[in-house]
Structures are given as C-alpha cells and as structure tokens.
Design a protein around this motif. Structure first.
Motif, PDB file in Angstrom:
ATOM      1  N   PRO A  15       0.846  -1.198   0.000  1.00 25.58           N
ATOM      2  CA  PRO A  15       0.000   0.000   0.000  1.00 25.58           C
ATOM      3  C   PRO A  15       0.879   1.245   0.000  1.00 25.58           C
ATOM      4  CG  PRO A  15      -0.626  -1.529   1.752  1.00 25.58           C
ATOM      5  CD  PRO A  15       0.684  -1.981   1.227  1.00 25.58           C
ATOM      6  N   GLN A  16       0.319   2.387  -0.360  1.00 24.62           N
ATOM      7  CA  GLN A  16       1.125   3.607  -0.435  1.00 24.62           C
ATOM      8  C   GLN A  16       1.486   4.110   0.950  1.00 24.62           C
ATOM      9  OE1 GLN A  16      -1.971   5.000   0.188  1.00 24.62           O
ATOM     10  NE2 GLN A  16      -1.368   6.931   1.105  1.00 24.62           N
ATOM     11  N   CYS A  17       0.719   3.747   1.963  1.00 27.20           N
ATOM     12  CA  CYS A  17       1.016   4.136   3.343  1.00 27.20           C
ATOM     13  C   CYS A  17       0.297   3.155   4.258  1.00 27.20           C
ATOM     14  CB  CYS A  17       0.552   5.580   3.605  1.00 27.20           C
ATOM     15  SG  CYS A  17       1.240   6.291   5.128  1.00 27.20           S
ATOM     16  N   GLY A  18       0.358   3.425   5.557  1.00 27.42           N
ATOM     17  CA  GLY A  18      -0.424   2.626   6.478  1.00 27.42           C
ATOM     18  C   GLY A  18      -1.902   2.948   6.343  1.00 27.42           C
ATOM     19  N   PHE A  19      -2.725   2.148   6.997  1.00 23.90           N
ATOM     20  CA  PHE A  19      -4.169   2.377   6.943  1.00 23.90           C
ATOM     21  C   PHE A  19      -4.641   3.312   8.051  1.00 23.90           C
ATOM     22  CE2 PHE A  19      -3.548  -1.610   4.682  1.00 23.90           C
ATOM     23  CZ  PHE A  19      -4.339  -1.430   3.567  1.00 23.90           C
ATOM     24  N   ALA A  20      -3.749   3.571   9.009  1.00 25.88           N
ATOM     25  CA  ALA A  20      -4.121   4.454  10.124  1.00 25.88           C
ATOM     26  C   ALA A  20      -2.860   5.067  10.713  1.00 25.88           C
ATOM     27  CB  ALA A  20      -4.890   3.684  11.188  1.00 25.88           C
ATOM     28  N   SER A  21      -2.326   6.077  10.040  1.00 26.25           N
ATOM     29  CA  SER A  21      -1.111   6.717  10.530  1.00 26.25           C
ATOM     30  C   SER A  21      -1.348   7.406  11.866  1.00 26.25           C
ATOM     31  CB  SER A  21      -0.598   7.731   9.508  1.00 26.25           C
ATOM     32  OG  SER A  21      -0.292   7.078   8.294  1.00 26.25           O
ATOM     33  N   THR A  22      -2.595   7.732  12.147  1.00 24.35           N
ATOM     34  CA  THR A  22      -3.009   8.210  13.460  1.00 24.35           C
ATOM     35  C   THR A  22      -4.192   7.360  13.893  1.00 24.35           C
ATOM     36  OG1 THR A  22      -4.631   9.836  12.685  1.00 24.35           O
ATOM     37  CG2 THR A  22      -2.335  10.564  12.814  1.00 24.35           C
ATOM     38  N   GLU A  23      -4.564   7.476  15.166  1.00 25.16           N
ATOM     39  CA  GLU A  23      -5.617   6.596  15.654  1.00 25.16           C
ATOM     40  C   GLU A  23      -6.965   6.852  14.985  1.00 25.16           C
ATOM     41  OE1 GLU A  23      -6.754   7.197  19.826  1.00 25.16           O
ATOM     42  OE2 GLU A  23      -5.428   8.930  19.831  1.00 25.16           O
ATOM     43  N   GLU A  24      -7.143   8.023  14.342  1.00 21.91           N
ATOM     44  CA  GLU A  24      -8.397   8.282  13.624  1.00 21.91           C
ATOM     45  C   GLU A  24      -8.610   7.280  12.496  1.00 21.91           C
ATOM     46  OE1 GLU A  24      -7.374  12.128  15.610  1.00 21.91           O
ATOM     47  OE2 GLU A  24      -6.256  10.605  14.515  1.00 21.91           O
TER      48      GLU A  24
END
Length: 379
Positions: free
Chosen positions: A345-354
């Motif tokens: 994936p291009q990034c994580g699915f939740a870089s913050t808890e939101e």
C-alpha cells in the motif's frame, strides 16, 4: 521464464507499510482511558488482545513480516518522540495542515538532555515478537531521525531546544545518540527489520515545486538545501555501523491523515540526495496518485537497493484494477530493475488513531490484492 531473487528478508515482494485500522474495541477503550474511566493496565490488556488478533490476521493474509498495527500509538511519529528522555508531550499552537483538514494540535517539547534508554517501543516490540508464529518476522516502525528533528523546527519548539542546548548541532548529536540507543535495545530484543518513516522528503519536494509553500511553512529557499543535507546526515548517522543482519528501510509519503494528504509533487527534486546517499536497503514510496509524479526519479536509486512501490492506496476502500497495477509495475521497471521492485500500500491504513476512511474488510481486500499481484509478477 525470468527467475527473480527469492526474498527472505525485508522488503518482501508482497509487503505493508505498518499501521492498521484500530478496532472499535480499542477505540472505545482508549476513549474511556482518556476520560479517566479505565486504568493504564486495563487499556494495555485491551491493546494486548487486539494486537494478538491482528497478528493472526496478518499471518493468515500471508505476510512474512508483521507489525503490531501501531495500535499502542496515537500518532505514527509523536509517540516515539515522546518516549525519548528529555522530550515531553505538548500542545501545539495549531495542528498539522492537510489538504482539507487540520489535525489535533499536539507536538513535543524539549525538557532536558535527550537520551534513549528504556524506550517503551522496545517492550512493544518484545510483545509482538513473543506472539508471532515460528518463521514470521516482526517489522518495527519508527519515525526517522530527520522527522524527529524536523518536529523541533516548528517555531514554538525551537525555543524549547534553545532552553536546553547551546546549538541545534548539539541537540542533533544527542538525538542521534538517543536513536542509536533505542536501535541497539531493539536489536538486543531480536529486531532485525527496522523501518524509518519519513515525510520530510515529500515536504522538501513540495517546497521545491511550490516555492510559495516554503514561506508559508516559515522557511526560506536557502534553508532547503541545508535541510536536505541535514536529513541525510541525521538518518545515516543512525543507520551506519549497525549490525550486518539488521535490515533498515525507509518509507516516504505525502502525508496520511483521515484519508487526506499534506504535500504534492514527484520525487525528482529530492532524488539526490535521498536515493543517492541515504544508506537504507529499501525505499517504500507513495505512488498511488498523480500527486506522486512519474517513475523517472527511480533511475537515481542504486541497482543494489530495493524500491517498494506503493501503488495501492490506503486512503479509500475502492479496490484497484489488477491489470492497471501490473502495468504500472512494469512501467516502473523501465527505471529500476524489476527484480529490485516490490509492492505495498502507499502508506499505512491508520497513521493516526483516527484511521483512514475505509472498512476493515476493505483493508484486508487491499492486502489480498497486493499478494495476488505480487505472486503473478514475481512468482
């Protein structure tokens, strides 16, 4: 038939960046904890439970290197920075600005001499290590040293550095020493895959292509070259002279908060020094939209390094067209050898808890698609 190198260490052909959507059970527990209705011990028990469940799901999905989903964190970067001695959590004058949202207003301040002993992430790693199946590797993600340093270039944070250090060079030296302490402790605990998450480069690339953004951020053009050089030096100061069996990779994206983004522009302006001088094994790169530019800058990546193409977006639940992704992989191979490419994936699915705006089912469908494509392209 083309024979591709079998990957036994990170990066893997089918890979992830690190974070996963927080389960509702965890979100509810964290809300109760913040309201004073749950103890730290009780919250940790919930975290432990959902992390064990996540590990099982990651292994079932076929991932060779798993993470704890960053479930014990609120932010992808600040929680690590807060875990260093001499740095405290602090309120910011404003949140980070994204394309159509502003984040919570939190930051970090220097409160004394910075050091890295007994960092909480080491115990976080040990927990994950103790709950994976035999043969499954654990990837530990932390913000890059350059990213941590960049946090203290925010105007209100500069003052907290000056209160405790005669110069930013002295602060940088202690920051590097603190990082090396944490890395040594992680290695002693069994960590062999470390990922330095780093959005500084996308910021610099944005500045280079949108000069008006430099002044808005409080910098000037003359600082840009110095910042790029400084970022490489800081990161390499931590990467260099580490044990030979410790794989250190880096991830760079253009911001990932609640499915929105912060920067735009291709990697061209920062290909040198990022690709040419940073001493990592692999670059995990965002390539899921036109904002990332073309693949041409990948020609600057040395042939002995890997590029993990972030062609599948984590920002929405729409499943990508399989053949379109395969076509883009082969387009990238015109600029860097196919045997040195991987997919994530291009990034994580939740870089913050939101978390981003998609469902857990959609999250796992994305991962299944990546695995399926990787099997077809590389076998």
């Amino acid at each position: 038939m083309t024979e591709f190198t079998k990957r036994t260490t990170s990066p893997f052909r089918f890979d992830i960046v690190g974070s996963f959507l927080r389960p509702q059970q965890l979100k509810a527990a964290r809300a109760k904890y913040q309201a004073g209705q749950l103890s730290r011990h009780e919250l940790t028990k919930v975290e432990d439970s959902v992390i064990i469940d996540l590990i099982k799901k990651e292994e079932a999905a076929g991932l060779h290197a798993v993470t704890d989903g960053e479930f014990r964190r609120s932010w992808w970067h600040l929680d690590f920075i807060w875990g260093l001695h001499g740095i405290d959590q602090a309120a910011a004058k404003a949140g980070y600005g994204f394309h159509d949202e502003t984040t919570r207003a939190e930051t970090a301040k220097v409160s004394g001499k910075v050091s890295g002993e007994h960092h909480p992430f080491v115990n976080h790693f040990k927990f994950t290590r103790d709950h994976v199946s035999a043969g499954t590797q654990v990837k530990q993600t932390i913000p890059s040293p350059a990213q941590a340093f960049f946090e203290f270039l925010r105007p209100e944070n500069i003052l907290t550095v000056k209160e405790h250090y005669p110069s930013f060079d002295d602060f940088a030296a202690d920051l590097v020493a603190a990082y090396r302490q944490v890395v040594a402790d992680l290695y002693a605990a069994g960590c062999r895959t470390l990922q330095l998450d780093d959005c500084t480069w996308s910021t610099y690339a944005d500045f280079a292509q949108h000069p008006e953004h430099i002044q808005t951020a409080g910098f000037d053009v003359q600082q840009l070259e110095k910042l790029e050089r400084q970022s490489v030096e800081l990161n390499n100061a931590v990467i260099d002279d580490q044990p030979a069996d410790l794989v250190i990779n880096t991830h760079d994206c253009r911001g990932n908060y609640h499915s929105t983004w912060a920067a735009t522009g291709g990697y061209g302006p920062v290909a040198d020094p990022l690709f040419t001088k940073e001493d990592v094994t692999a670059f995990y790169l965002e390539y899921d939209s036109d904002r990332a530019g073309g693949f041409e800058p990948l020609a600057a990546v040395p042939d002995d390094k890997y590029v993990v193409l972030g062609l599948v977006t984590s920002k929405n639940g729409q499943l990508e067209d399989r053949q379109a992704i395969i076509k883009r992989i082969h387009e990238a191979a015109q600029f860097h050898p196919l045997d040195k490419l991987c997919l994530s994936p291009q990034c994580g699915f939740a870089s913050t808890e939101e978390g981003n705006v998609l469902t857990e089912d959609q999250q796992w469908a994305k991962i299944a698609l990546i695995k399926d494509i990787a099997n077809e392209v590389w076998g």
